[in-house]
Design an enzyme around this catalytic site. Structure first.
Site, PDB file in Angstrom:
ATOM      1  N   GLU A 152       0.835  -1.210   0.000  1.00 42.03           N
ATOM      2  CA  GLU A 152       0.000   0.000   0.000  1.00 42.03           C
ATOM      3  C   GLU A 152       0.869   1.259   0.000  1.00 42.03           C
ATOM      4  O   GLU A 152       1.598   1.501   0.959  1.00 42.03           O
ATOM      5  CB  GLU A 152      -0.874  -0.019   1.266  1.00 42.03           C
ATOM      6  CG  GLU A 152      -1.766   1.188   1.413  1.00 42.03           C
ATOM      7  CD  GLU A 152      -2.654   1.099   2.641  1.00 42.03           C
ATOM      8  OE1 GLU A 152      -2.189   0.595   3.681  1.00 42.03           O
ATOM      9  OE2 GLU A 152      -3.816   1.541   2.548  1.00 42.03           O
ATOM     10  N   GLU A 158       3.169   9.404   7.258  1.00 40.36           N
ATOM     11  CA  GLU A 158       3.258   8.121   7.965  1.00 40.36           C
ATOM     12  C   GLU A 158       4.511   7.330   7.607  1.00 40.36           C
ATOM     13  O   GLU A 158       4.941   6.482   8.375  1.00 40.36           O
ATOM     14  CB  GLU A 158       2.021   7.268   7.664  1.00 40.36           C
ATOM     15  CG  GLU A 158       0.739   7.847   8.203  1.00 40.36           C
ATOM     16  CD  GLU A 158      -0.432   6.884   8.033  1.00 40.36           C
ATOM     17  OE1 GLU A 158      -0.369   5.746   8.500  1.00 40.36           O
ATOM     18  OE2 GLU A 158      -1.422   7.297   7.394  1.00 40.36           O
ATOM     19  N   GLU A 246     -11.958   1.588   5.167  1.00 39.01           N
ATOM     20  CA  GLU A 246     -11.000   1.766   6.260  1.00 39.01           C
ATOM     21  C   GLU A 246     -11.039   3.238   6.624  1.00 39.01           C
ATOM     22  O   GLU A 246     -10.365   4.065   6.018  1.00 39.01           O
ATOM     23  CB  GLU A 246      -9.587   1.365   5.812  1.00 39.01           C
ATOM     24  CG  GLU A 246      -8.578   1.469   6.949  1.00 39.01           C
ATOM     25  CD  GLU A 246      -7.150   1.415   6.438  1.00 39.01           C
ATOM     26  OE1 GLU A 246      -6.369   0.627   6.977  1.00 39.01           O
ATOM     27  OE2 GLU A 246      -6.812   2.181   5.508  1.00 39.01           O
TER      28      GLU A 246
HETATM   29  C1  LER Z   1      -3.440   0.999   6.408  1.00 36.60           C
HETATM   30  O1  LER Z   1      -4.200   0.369   5.440  1.00 36.60           O
HETATM   31  C2  LER Z   1      -3.284   2.432   6.114  1.00 36.60           C
HETATM   32  O2  LER Z   1      -3.948   2.978   5.271  1.00 36.60           O
HETATM   33  C3  LER Z   1      -2.265   3.199   6.835  1.00 36.60           C
HETATM   34  O3  LER Z   1      -2.620   4.545   6.925  1.00 36.60           O
HETATM   35  C4  LER Z   1      -1.890   2.627   8.158  1.00 36.60           C
HETATM   36  O4  LER Z   1      -1.290   3.555   8.971  1.00 36.60           O
HETATM   37 MN    MN Z   2      -5.269   1.832   3.951  1.00 36.16          MN
END
Ligand code: LER
Ligand code: MN
Length: 271
Positions: A152, A158, A246
């Protein structure tokens, strides 16, 4: 396209996981709202009873499109580019341990924050080389089981490694494994990619999984992402996997999940 939502198998710090806590109660609610599956966030496969989870899912008619692994970073600090070789080896082993579980559920293994960040004293090139090496080892271990891995791209706040879809496609070329692809997340793409639709078209058949959250990481429909256009672009690639929610449990997890499915079903093309 089928819809799922992220569900954690144990308590975790990550705030965009809407459902934590009692598995059966949550699975029953998610099924009743009309979702087709749950994406399981699993810190360590050794800590879960796969047969028990399978029984609960079967009872409520849900499948598992993907397994999230990021809690091993969030709770234990495991990652592929750690300067300590023991930590790198443990991160690779953790992904390998997910393979039989993923095979049982016919789920994609997500590589999110397990790909780590560039630690002090480690160059970007070295970190990336360790990530490539780890992904090659994990893809090789997963292939005989018919399991796929999806990395991803995650926004710059992050991680400092693989922030956008172009970075992800470069990584795919370097890893060179057919069972290695991408998980695209609209929240991250909205921050990092010039055009979400163009990135979706560029990733094409390498899209192995798809996360939806709106620009503010609330449920789709609560922010300013044009989901009609985004989901049309995804549909046009021939993607037949899951669109997985999510997002933040705001104003609360149940409301967010119900708002998300009502909105997504109202705008999605039917296959
Ligand atoms: C996890 O799928 C995601 O999108 C991240 O932002 C996890 O920190
Ligand atoms: Mn995600």
């Amino acid at each position: 396209m089928k819809l799922s939502i992220v569900l954690s198998t144990q308590q975790a710090k990550f705030s965009a996981v809407a459902f934590k806590g009692d598995l059966e109660t949550n699975v029953a609610k998610i099924a009743a709202w009309g979702y087709d599956g749950v994406e399981l966030a699993i810190r360590d496969p050794k800590l879960i009873d796969v047969a028990e989870i399978q029984a609960v899912l079967d009872k409520h008619g849900l499948t598992v499109p993907a397994i999230g692994t990021g809690q091993a970073w969030g709770e234990e600090g495991l990652s592929f580019p750690d300067p300590d070789p023991a930590v790198r080896a443990a991160a690779i082993q953790r992904v390998k341990n997910h393979v039989p579980v993923a095979a049982q559920f016919d789920a994609v293994i997500i590589i999110g924050l397990l790909r780590g960040i560039v630690r002090p004293g480690v160059s970007q090139a070295q970190a990336l080389a360790w990530v490539v090496e780890a992904l090659q080892a994990c893809s090789r271990a997963a292939a005989p089981h018919g399991v796929r891995l999806a990395l991803e791209p995650i926004n710059r706040y992050e991680t400092t490694l693989i922030n956008n879809v172009a970075d992800g496609l470069d990584l795919i070329a370097r890893v060179g494994a057919d069972n290695f692809g991408l998980l695209l997340d609209t929240f991250h793409m909205n921050i990092e990619d010039a055009s979400i639709e163009e990135s979706i078209r560029a990733a094409g058949d390498r899209i192995f999984h798809f996360h939806v959250a709106d620009s503010n990481r609330w449920y789709p429909g609560a922010g300013h992402i044009d989901f009609r256009s985004v989901l049309d672009a995804l549909f046009e690639t021939g993607y037949d996997g899951f669109v997985s929610g999510e997002f933040m449990p705001e104003p609360d997890a149940d409301t967010a999940a119900q708002e998300a499915i009502a909105y997504l079903r109202s705008i999605m093309r039917q296959t």
